[in-house]
Structure formats: C-alpha cells, structure tokens
Motif scaffolding. Sequence first.
Motif, PDB file in Angstrom:
ATOM      1  N   ARG A   1       0.833  -1.210   0.000  1.00 26.84           N
ATOM      2  CA  ARG A   1       0.000   0.000   0.000  1.00 26.84           C
ATOM      3  C   ARG A   1       0.865   1.257   0.000  1.00 26.84           C
ATOM      4  O   ARG A   1       0.939   1.981  -0.980  1.00 26.84           O
ATOM      5  CB  ARG A   1      -0.963  -0.044   1.193  1.00 26.84           C
TER       6      ARG A   1
ATOM      7  N   GLY B   1      -3.891  -2.716   0.398  1.00 26.99           N
ATOM      8  CA  GLY B   1      -4.143  -1.667  -0.579  1.00 26.99           C
ATOM      9  C   GLY B   1      -5.362  -0.845  -0.216  1.00 26.99           C
ATOM     10  O   GLY B   1      -5.870  -0.904   0.908  1.00 26.99           O
TER      11      GLY B   1
ATOM     12  N   CYS C   1      -7.287  -6.371  -4.378  1.00 25.32           N
ATOM     13  CA  CYS C   1      -7.171  -6.542  -2.936  1.00 25.32           C
ATOM     14  C   CYS C   1      -7.830  -7.849  -2.480  1.00 25.32           C
ATOM     15  O   CYS C   1      -7.304  -8.563  -1.613  1.00 25.32           O
ATOM     16  CB  CYS C   1      -7.787  -5.355  -2.200  1.00 25.32           C
TER      17      CYS C   1
END
Length: 464
Positions: free
Chosen positions: A15, A48, A60
């Motif tokens: 992320r 994420g 994700c």
Amino acid sequence: MAHLTKIKLLDSTLREGEQSSGVCFSLEEKIEIAKHLESFGVDIIEVGHPGISQLEEEVCKKVCEQIKNMETLVHARACKTEILSAHNTGANWVGIWASFNPISLETKFTNKSKEWVKEQVLSSILFAKELGLKVRFTIEDASRTSFEIIEEIAQITNQAGVDRLSLADTVGAWNPQKCYQMVKFAVKNFNCEIEVHLHNDFGLALANAHSAIEAGASIIDVSVLGIGERAGICDLFQMSASLAYFYDDVSFNFKETKYLKDIVARISTFIPEPHRPIVGKNAFIHSSKYHAKANSKNYKAYEFLSPELFGYERKLLPQEYVRESKLRFSNEFKVGNPFVKSAAELKYHRHGVGDRWVHIDSRVDERSPVYIIERLFHEDYVGSYEPHVDTHAHNCDSIFVFMGNNVDGSGLNVKVTLGNETKIIKSPASVFIPAELTHNYEYISGTGRFLNFVMSPSYNKSLL
C-alpha cells in the motif's frame, strides 16, 4: 533489552510502497510479495486501497484470499461506500483515516468543519463494526495535530469501540522526544492498541519507532526497504533486526530477507545504497586492513550483526589506497579512448574468436559507473573455435546485446545460458541479466558484434 508486550509489525509495502514514485505492483507481484512477507513473519499485511476503483477492489480481494496465516488490512476513507468496498475484499481489518488539524481542514476538506469530519469518522467506524470488521483508525498528520484535538478524537473512537489507533507522522516531522510524548498521551487517552506510521524525511523513522515502543506503542508500520512516499517509512529489515537484537524477538524468518529485498528492489527499480544496513552490498564487507585482520581471528571484533542470520556472507577485502590525481566529480566534457584488450584480463574469460574492445570503464573515464565491452566477429568462425566464457555472476545487473552485420541486424548466432536455461539466439537480440544470476554466452556462427554492459566501473570487482 526485553519488552513485556509483543511488538507487532504491520507491513505496508503493498500500500504505502505504491506511493513511492513510479511503483505499481501487478497482482502476481503483490501475491508473491505477500506470501514471502507471511513467511518472513510480519503480523499484518496492509494490502491496498480497494475504494479507488472496482479493479483495485478485485486486486485486494485476490491478495487477501492468498494470505492464510496472518491478518490483512485494507484502507478506506471515512465514507460508507469505501467501507463496503473494504468489506468486499474479505480483509480482517479496515484502516479508516482522517485528519483534523487546520492545514488538513483547509486542503483536504474544503468548506467542511472539524465537527463534520468527526461525524463522518464516527458513522464510518460504527458502520464498519456493524459489518464485522476490525477497525484501525488513523489520525493522519498526527505529528502536526495538537494534543487538544487528539483528546477530542479519543472521545469519538472510544465511543465507537475502535480496536486500534494509528498515529501517523505523515510528513516525517517528529523527533524521538516528540514522538514519545504523543504516543504516551495516546496510550493514556485511548482504550485500544496504539500503532505508529512513521515517515523518514529526517532519517528518524527507526529512532522514532523505538521511542514509540518505549512510550507504549505495540504496532509499528514498516515496508520492504522502507519504500513509500517521498523518503519512505520505517524499513522492515532494520526494524525486525533491531527487535530481534534489542528485544529478544525470535519470531522472524530472516532467511527471507535477501529474496524480499531482491524482488522489491527489482520491481521498484530501487537499488539500495551500498551502505544500507543489512541489505547494502557493503553491509558485511570489511575493507580496512586493520579491521579485516582482527575479524579474521574473531568476526565479533568489528561486527555486531551476523550476516548469516540474514542469508548473507561476511567478506574480508582489505584494500590498497592509490591516490591518483583525479576529479571524479567533474562535469568536464571528456572524450575517452576505447582500447583493444584481450579477454584474458577478465576472470572466467579466455582468449577467443574476434577482437575485443573496452569502450568505457574506470580506465577510459574514471567517472564511469558502467563497464561496456564489444567483441567483433569479422568472419564466420564456425567449427574453428572453443568456448571462452565460463559461467559466472555479477553483484549488479548486466546486459548482452547481439547485432549481426546485415542491414537488419541479423547474421550472428550465439548460445546464451541464464541460470538453468539455455537458448540459441539469432541477432538482433538483447538479454537482461539480473544481478547474482549465473550466465555465459558462446559464439556459434556468423559475423557481427557482441556488446556487454555491466553496471559497475570494474568488471572483475563486480564478480561474485
């Protein structure tokens, strides 16, 4: 120095790492990194931000499906649509965030009051809890937010039953003392675990992390190589190693260090500086004659961290100092003079067919960070040569380029071995050779030229 509470590491490579300039992981890359982070032994993986788009939600979700033995967290702004998107991924946690200081209200919530933001946060947290999600709430830019505002937020999050509070040093403004004070205040006022997200703009992320631990934080955000926005965040390897050495944490599988470093460095085109702790190419090299001599008797003479723990080896390479008249920082317009040189000067090489030119290295121009050679095949030597390059590997990337003498670049045939795979190649052709991967090439027939680019000023010094 032991610590009563187990310090958890939340890895944000997937992320925060994508906020590093130019970095975007494919789904397959995210899954590969996640699996090895799981094997390394981080406690939580931040996957994420699914609310960005339907595609990101699917990515994700697929990553979360692959993580079996640890918790997953996805990001969401303080709104119900993004909370729903987070829930759809199957992640265990949703990380909701908002910022409350004056600069945030001015730039991120135009024409919205602090009270409006607080209402959004409260309703979002309650909605996430209704959906069965664990909630981490992040105070963005906490390092520039007053204690009075932090205390106001505590009332909201305590009321909503937040599971964890994250204090984000979003702009890297903390020093260890200020970080300690804020974390200590949060531990006192919030009825939940305290996490810290520390940016490294002053190079203080690791120091701030240890200060936060001493103040009572129990979760530290990290990423592989510390990649992230601007100067990045706390480095996974440095943080985990310091927990192992200073807090007796034996939960990490450090044998995963090198592989994780290699793949993230390759994907992100981030080459760790030579002196980077643990993973830099000089991290376990002893160059001083005095140090090398002492370490040959007992490596603890000049070594605290053990390279074997991380899958590396120590090297004793005492160097001679030759102080020549050079200005390697000069921007002078200099024309180098390539020269013909026998391949016998290179380790793993012998005399062979064709003429070999050294186009550039530290001898042609002392400023050069690369080594480029060219071998010219003037005639077809088929059946009249012996292979002259043995299998070898470099500590840096390199490139093979094959060009035949025909107008379209055809006319040269070679055999290239890369790792365990061998291919017959017809020119024109280029082959990228990753660092540390064994390789060789062999002329077969035809006329043309072979170029070798080695990302080092010295060929022999680049060899493993």
